[in-house]
Motif scaffolding. Structure first.
Motif, short mmCIF file in Angstrom:
data_model
loop_
_atom_site.label_atom_id
_atom_site.label_comp_id
_atom_site.label_asym_id
_atom_site.label_seq_id
_atom_site.Cartn_x
_atom_site.Cartn_y
_atom_site.Cartn_z
N TYR A 149 -6.16 4.63 -8.31
CA TYR A 149 -6.10 5.56 -7.18
C TYR A 149 -7.07 6.72 -7.40
O TYR A 149 -7.78 7.13 -6.47
N MET A 167 -6.18 6.77 1.14
CA MET A 167 -5.12 5.76 1.18
C MET A 167 -5.62 4.45 1.80
O MET A 167 -5.28 3.36 1.34
N TYR A 171 -5.61 0.95 -0.08
CA TYR A 171 -4.95 -0.26 0.45
C TYR A 171 -5.93 -1.43 0.42
O TYR A 171 -5.60 -2.53 -0.04
N GLU A 174 -6.66 -2.55 -3.16
CA GLU A 174 -5.51 -3.22 -3.78
C GLU A 174 -5.34 -4.63 -3.21
O GLU A 174 -4.97 -5.56 -3.92
N LEU A 192 1.90 -5.94 -1.20
CA LEU A 192 1.47 -4.56 -0.98
C LEU A 192 2.50 -3.76 -0.19
O LEU A 192 2.61 -2.54 -0.35
N GLU A 195 4.90 -2.55 -2.93
CA GLU A 195 4.23 -1.84 -4.02
C GLU A 195 3.61 -0.52 -3.56
O GLU A 195 3.75 0.51 -4.23
N LEU A 196 2.90 -0.54 -2.44
CA LEU A 196 2.22 0.67 -2.01
C LEU A 196 3.17 1.67 -1.37
O LEU A 196 2.98 2.88 -1.52
N TYR A 199 4.52 3.32 -4.35
CA TYR A 199 3.54 4.15 -5.05
C TYR A 199 3.21 5.42 -4.27
O TYR A 199 3.13 6.52 -4.85
#
Length: 307
Positions: A149, A167, A171, A174, A192, A195-196, A199
């Motif tokens: 990140y 962001m 995304y 990732e 995702l 997970e995102l 996060y």
């Protein structure tokens, strides 16, 4: 394998970009009646067939910086050299530059530090960092999520520093990371979502900003009707349109043509879709005649031999 991914990203992005350049700013209705089905010439910017835009130019600046040892100051100087000295232009001149990117590069010229040059206002969320960020995945994929990140923020912020732009880039990277690791696109999309969300919350990002990703993180965007997919130069529109185009098609050609034919910011939607679609389907899935028409094809391929 790393070299293969590098070449695939650069060529896939450039081809998608070049498909969109001749029809940039055309409305969707026009492209419904006159759809792009192959490489075109002239059109919006009066450029020859296979010409890519600032999207690919700035991506190639990043790629070259990665080859030399990625450093934000060096990358910033490459952006300046692109604007002023035509570094990594398709034909030796700059014919298109986004407002946010131009302002940021002018700040860099005036001595501002790269991490402070990008716009921080909500209205600064154009797609100018998303369009060039994809090669970064190969630099950060083996780092932990915090480091990934932070690198994304560092490289995006040279031109686009608002958290929403960062962001969106994260995304996209990732998603690409999961593809590089061998996941399929639906698995990547589904993983995702949890997970995102976790996060972003853990990072204490403003819930209002997290909610901007609602369709990607909480819904199945592939089920959204085309009329509800936007294709402007706003970073969220580009990211959603690209992921939608990828999830609703099954090969590179169909994905990029679907993206470009959404209209409006066609070169960037094509570029962002093209880079990721190329990673998913592989270089062999990109029509060879499209690759062969690319401006500076050999220079792009030669760059990838050095990573």
């Amino acid at each position: 394998m790393k070299n293969n991914h590098f070449q695939t990203i650069l060529i896939g992005t450039a081809v998608g970009d070049a498909l969109g350049v001749p029809v940039e700013f055309q409305p969707r209705g026009y492209l419904k009646a006159n759809p792009v089905t192959d490489m075109r010439e002239y059109g919006t910017h009066e450029q020859p067939k296979g010409t890519w835009s600032d999207d690919t130019s700035l991506m190639l600046c990043l790629a070259e910086s990665m080859v030399e040892g990625l450093d934000s100051n060096t990358l910033a100087q490459k952006f300046i050299a692109w604007k002023n000295d035509n570094l990594w232009t398709p034909h030796g001149w700059v014919f298109d530059i986004g407002i946010g990117t131009r302002i940021a590069i002018e700040r860099l010229e005036n001595g501002m530090k790269p991490e402070l040059a990008g716009g921080l206002d909500e209205r600064d969320n154009g797609n100018g960092s998303l369009m060039r960020i994809l090669p970064l995945v190969l630099h950060i994929k083996d780092l932990n999520i915090e480091e990934r990140y932070d690198w994304t923020k560092k490289i995006s912020s040279i031109t686009h520093a608002h958290v929403r732009s960062v962001m969106a880039c994260f995304y996209y990277l990732e998603f690409a990371k999961k593809i590089v690791e061998g996941k399929d696109k639906f698995q990547a999309y589904n993983e995702l979502q949890s997970e995102l969300t976790q996060y972003f919350e853990q990072r204490k990002i403003n819930p209002i900003e997290i909610n901007k990703f609602h369709r990607l993180l909480n819904e199945d965007i592939s089920k959204v009707e085309e009329d509800n997919i936007k294709s402007s130069g706003y970073v969220m529109d580009t990211l959603e349109a690209s992921i939608w185009s990828i999830l609703t098609t099954s090969n590179y050609k169909d994905a990029v043509l679907k993206a470009v034919n959404l209209g409006h910011d066609t070169d960037t939607t094509g570029a962002v879709t093209g880079g990721l679609a190329a990673l998913i389907y592989g270089m062999d899935n990109i029509p060879k005649e499209w690759i062969n028409t690319l401006a500076r094809k050999d220079d792009i391929i030669n760059l990838t031999l050095n990573l």
